[in-house]
Design a protein around this motif. Structure first.
Motif, short mmCIF file in Angstrom:
data_model
loop_
_atom_site.label_atom_id
_atom_site.label_comp_id
_atom_site.label_asym_id
_atom_site.label_seq_id
_atom_site.Cartn_x
_atom_site.Cartn_y
_atom_site.Cartn_z
N ARG A 71 0.92 -1.20 0.04
CA ARG A 71 -0.16 -0.22 -0.19
C ARG A 71 0.85 1.19 0.16
N ASP A 72 0.40 2.32 -0.91
CA ASP A 72 0.89 3.58 -0.79
C ASP A 72 0.80 4.35 0.74
N LYS A 73 1.62 5.06 1.02
CA LYS A 73 1.24 5.67 2.50
C LYS A 73 0.43 6.97 2.18
N GLY A 74 -0.38 6.99 3.16
CA GLY A 74 -1.17 8.31 3.01
C GLY A 74 -0.46 9.64 3.25
N ALA A 75 -1.33 10.68 3.09
CA ALA A 75 -0.61 11.78 3.54
C ALA A 75 -0.67 11.98 5.07
N LEU A 76 0.48 12.74 5.76
CA LEU A 76 0.75 12.82 6.86
C LEU A 76 0.32 14.11 7.73
N ILE A 77 -0.45 14.05 8.59
CA ILE A 77 -1.41 15.18 9.03
C ILE A 77 -0.84 15.13 10.67
N GLU A 108 5.11 9.55 20.06
CA GLU A 108 5.81 8.72 19.04
C GLU A 108 5.24 7.86 18.23
N ILE A 109 3.85 7.68 18.40
CA ILE A 109 3.01 6.58 17.54
C ILE A 109 2.65 7.62 16.17
N GLU A 110 2.91 6.92 15.17
CA GLU A 110 2.17 7.12 13.95
C GLU A 110 0.91 6.54 13.97
#
Length: 199
Positions: A71-77, A108-110
């Motif tokens: 899977r492609d990574k989604g945008a980061l907010i 620390e968690i994404e």
């Protein structure tokens, strides 16, 4: 099938949901399938607005499971957060640390948006390690303020509007999660990556 124009795909969990959601959205963008809505949930993906649900069902039954690792990574907010929630001390005790330790670990968690529900703009964020999961409150609060950053079971969330709720409150943000004048109205979409940052 769940209707004359819809198919409900049942899978094992969040990773499979995310992989199927990404694959179906990609196929729709390439014109390989027709669907008005593709809606992920905890263990299902609803494909609605399908011209021929029988054909879609047959296609899904014969399709290989999409690889969860591709899977492609989604945008980061990044969510600016004031950590002053009513349950911060309680969460610290459950995590066997201090409130400052909770703040550090939480940042620390994404997280990743698994699906949306409950209320417009309310996104269920996965990524919380099993040892940091906390139960919902025994009795829900009558009103949780808009922008409340919260935890419950395996999920994290931000309340897009004031509403009743039984999640444990870590803090708050001024970020607007749902706005009808925005396209799309929901800031958090399935696959979006989310990090919290102390303000």
């Amino acid at each position: 099938m769940v209707g004359r124009t819809a198919v409900l795909l049942e899978v094992g969990g969040h990773d499979e949901v995310a992989a199927w959601y990404a694959e179906l959205v990609r196929q729709r963008a390439e014109g390989r399938i027709s669907a008005v809505d593709i809606v992920p949930a905890a263990r299902t993906v609803l494909i609605d607005g399908v011209p021929d649900p029988h054909k879609m069902l047959e296609s899904l039954q014969n399709a290989p499971d999409p690889a969860t690792s591709r899977r492609d990574k989604g945008a980061l907010i990044t969510v600016p957060t004031v950590y002053d929630g009513l349950d911060l001390a309680d969460i610290a005790e459950r995590w066997n640390t201090t409130p400052a330790g909770v703040v550090e670990r939480h940042q620390e968690i994404e997280f990743e948006v698994a699906f949306c529900g409950f209320a417009p703009g309310f996104a269920y964020l996965t990524g919380l390690p099993p040892e940091l999961r906390v139960p919902r409150l025994g009795e829900p609060r009558v009103s949780v303020p808009r922008g409340s950053v919260a935890l419950a079971d395996e999920y994290a969330a931000v309340y897009p509007a004031a509403s009743p709720g039984g999640w444990r409150l870590l803090g708050r943000t001024d970020l607007v999660l749902f706005d009808l004048d925005r396209d799309p109205p929901s800031l958090f979409q399935p696959g979006t990556r989310v990090r919290f940052e102390a303000k």
